[in-house]
Design a protein around this motif. Structure first.
Motif, short mmCIF file in Angstrom:
data_model
loop_
_atom_site.label_atom_id
_atom_site.label_comp_id
_atom_site.label_asym_id
_atom_site.label_seq_id
_atom_site.Cartn_x
_atom_site.Cartn_y
_atom_site.Cartn_z
N ALA A 1 0.83 -1.21 0.00
CA ALA A 1 0.00 0.00 0.00
C ALA A 1 0.86 1.25 0.00
CB ALA A 1 -0.92 -0.02 1.22
N GLY A 2 0.26 2.36 -0.37
CA GLY A 2 0.96 3.64 -0.35
C GLY A 2 -0.02 4.75 -0.64
N GLY A 3 0.49 5.96 -0.66
CA GLY A 3 -0.34 7.12 -0.99
C GLY A 3 0.54 8.16 -1.64
N VAL A 4 -0.01 8.98 -2.50
CA VAL A 4 0.81 9.95 -3.23
C VAL A 4 1.10 11.19 -2.39
CG1 VAL A 4 0.86 11.46 -5.28
CG2 VAL A 4 0.03 9.11 -5.47
N ASP A 5 0.07 11.78 -1.78
CA ASP A 5 0.30 13.00 -0.97
C ASP A 5 0.44 12.68 0.51
OD1 ASP A 5 -0.02 14.41 -3.28
OD2 ASP A 5 -2.12 14.93 -2.91
N GLU A 6 -0.15 11.55 0.94
CA GLU A 6 -0.08 11.20 2.37
C GLU A 6 -0.21 9.68 2.51
OE1 GLU A 6 -3.33 12.65 4.82
OE2 GLU A 6 -2.63 11.48 6.53
N PHE A 7 0.56 9.13 3.41
CA PHE A 7 0.44 7.69 3.70
C PHE A 7 0.64 7.53 5.21
CE2 PHE A 7 2.47 3.26 3.45
CZ PHE A 7 1.23 2.66 3.53
N THR A 8 -0.45 7.38 5.93
CA THR A 8 -0.36 7.37 7.39
C THR A 8 -0.95 6.09 7.99
OG1 THR A 8 -0.64 9.76 7.34
CG2 THR A 8 -0.87 8.70 9.48
N TRP A 9 -0.22 5.53 8.93
CA TRP A 9 -0.69 4.39 9.72
C TRP A 9 -1.12 4.92 11.09
CZ3 TRP A 9 -0.74 -1.03 8.85
CH2 TRP A 9 -0.26 -1.42 7.60
N PHE A 10 -2.33 4.57 11.51
CA PHE A 10 -2.80 4.88 12.85
C PHE A 10 -2.83 3.57 13.61
CE2 PHE A 10 -4.73 7.89 9.91
CZ PHE A 10 -4.17 9.06 10.39
N SER A 11 -2.15 3.55 14.75
CA SER A 11 -2.03 2.29 15.47
C SER A 11 -2.05 2.54 16.98
CB SER A 11 -0.73 1.61 15.01
OG SER A 11 -0.73 0.28 15.41
N THR A 12 -1.73 1.50 17.72
CA THR A 12 -1.76 1.62 19.18
C THR A 12 -0.46 1.05 19.75
OG1 THR A 12 -2.79 -0.54 19.44
CG2 THR A 12 -4.28 1.34 19.24
N GLU A 13 -0.18 1.41 21.00
CA GLU A 13 1.07 1.00 21.65
C GLU A 13 1.29 -0.51 21.53
OE1 GLU A 13 3.40 2.79 22.76
OE2 GLU A 13 2.55 4.75 23.20
N GLU A 14 0.25 -1.30 21.81
CA GLU A 14 0.43 -2.76 21.83
C GLU A 14 0.68 -3.34 20.44
OE1 GLU A 14 -3.15 -4.56 23.35
OE2 GLU A 14 -4.37 -3.79 21.71
N THR A 15 0.35 -2.56 19.39
CA THR A 15 0.49 -3.05 18.02
C THR A 15 1.88 -2.78 17.44
OG1 THR A 15 -1.82 -2.32 17.84
CG2 THR A 15 -0.84 -3.19 15.85
N VAL A 16 2.61 -1.86 18.06
CA VAL A 16 3.91 -1.47 17.49
C VAL A 16 5.09 -2.07 18.25
CG1 VAL A 16 2.94 0.66 16.53
CG2 VAL A 16 4.03 0.71 18.79
N VAL A 17 4.82 -3.00 19.18
CA VAL A 17 5.90 -3.49 20.04
C VAL A 17 6.99 -4.25 19.29
CG1 VAL A 17 4.60 -3.57 22.21
CG2 VAL A 17 4.48 -5.50 20.62
N LYS A 18 6.67 -4.74 18.09
CA LYS A 18 7.69 -5.52 17.35
C LYS A 18 8.42 -4.70 16.30
CE LYS A 18 6.04 -9.74 18.83
NZ LYS A 18 6.28 -11.08 19.01
N LEU A 19 8.10 -3.42 16.21
CA LEU A 19 8.77 -2.60 15.17
C LEU A 19 10.20 -2.30 15.58
CD1 LEU A 19 6.02 -0.01 14.17
CD2 LEU A 19 6.68 -2.11 12.99
#
Ligand SMILES: O=C1O[C@H](COP(=O)(O)O)[C@@H](O)[C@H](O)[C@H]1O
Length: 286
Positions: A268-286
């Motif tokens: 996925a992607g976006g031309v002018d904006e590409f934003t992920w909205f997430s939560t603390e528990e979802t980003v623990v493996k980044l």
């Protein structure tokens, strides 16, 4: 292509509330945007998804700024749809109608013609039940006949959606605001991981495709394709929950390498904006 931005909220509730506010303000801004020639934008095309990405819709009308939106210039599409009868609660369109669109249509703010649904399954219930059972039969002949029937219907629905997209938005349709959700397996829209036998995420010559034997129920679906999604002006992903942490890490790693068919959201992607909205528990493996 816009650079990926990640916004991490403490919890899903806040992600949904902020998503609703952001949706209202973004629609207002897009509708108010002046084009390079000084003229006003005629319409804004939004593609919705089902599941968690749809939840902000239920809060839109409680935002005071929502009354300032000229809904008659907003058109709604779907990133994907479950190929089930029109009144099935599995329909992503029905969910969006219940959450927001029905109210807007009922009080005359949104013309029904601005709602561009993917076609439902119009076969009688008994026939759907029989073909569904046949598609899982141990008898290869029975299974293949069911698949042929389903695939023809899915392809017709996908082609009809492509026709509507090009009729409304021209030969290279661009969605202004693409709203997506990511499943725990890394799928987005109805583009599923390669290891589940699905390669639709690699389809590059279509705007929409049929998907049968989806690993997530219901099994029959129609999805926009990765190239169409990736050329959206603004793309938002909503992904919350500890169960999505592993996939999110793979999706980000895959995206950095140009896409990983095992984690389809990486395309996925976006031309002018590409934003992920997430939560603390979802980003623990980044
Ligand atoms: O089946 C679907 O799943 C995805 C992800 O749903 P979520 O509830 O895990 O966010 C959704 O975006 C898609 O529209 C839907 O058909």
């Amino acid at each position: 292509m816009a650079t990926r931005t990640l916004i991490v909220y403490p919890d899903k509730d806040l992600m949904i509330q902020a998503g609703a506010r952001r949706f209202v303000l973004t629609l207002l801004d897009l509708l108010s945007e002046r084009l390079p020639d000084g003229g006003a934008r005629k319409r804004v095309d939004v593609a919705l998804s089902g599941g968690s990405a749809a939840q902000p819709l239920g809060l839109v009308l409680s935002d005071p700024l929502a009354t300032a939106i000229d809904w008659s210039r907003v058109h709604f599409w779907w990133s994907d749809e479950r190929f089930v009868p029109a009144d099935s609660t599995d329909r992503n369109a029905l969910e969006a109608r219940h959450l927001l669109l029905d109210d807007l249509v009922a009080d005359g703010r949104l013309p029904e013609a601005n709602i561009h649904e993917i076609a439902p399954d119009v076969r009688p219930a008994e026939e759907i039940a029989k073909v569904t059972a046949d598609a899982e039969s141990v008898d290869e002949f029975v299974r293949s006949a069911a698949d042929t029937e389903n695939d023809a219907l899915l392809d017709a629905a996908a082609r009809a959606y492509e026709d509507e997209l090009t009729k409304e938005l021209g030969p290279e349709p661009v969605i202004d605001l693409m709203i997506l959700g990511m499943g725990p397996d890394g799928h987005y829209a109805s583009l599923f991981p390669a290891s589940s036998g699905h390669h639709e995420v690699l389809v590059s010559d279509r705007l929409a495709v049929g998907v049968s034997h989806s690993p997530k129920m219901p099994p029959l679906r129609v999805s926009l394709t990765a190239p169409l999604i990736a050329r959206s002006r603004r793309t938002w992903f909503f992904a919350a929950g500890a169960g999505k942490a592993e996939s999110l890490a793979h999706v980000f790693a895959g995206a950095d390498k140009g896409g990983d068919p095992e984690y389809p959201s990486s395309f996925a992607g976006g031309v002018d904006e590409f934003t992920w909205f997430s939560t603390e528990e979802t980003v623990v493996k980044l």
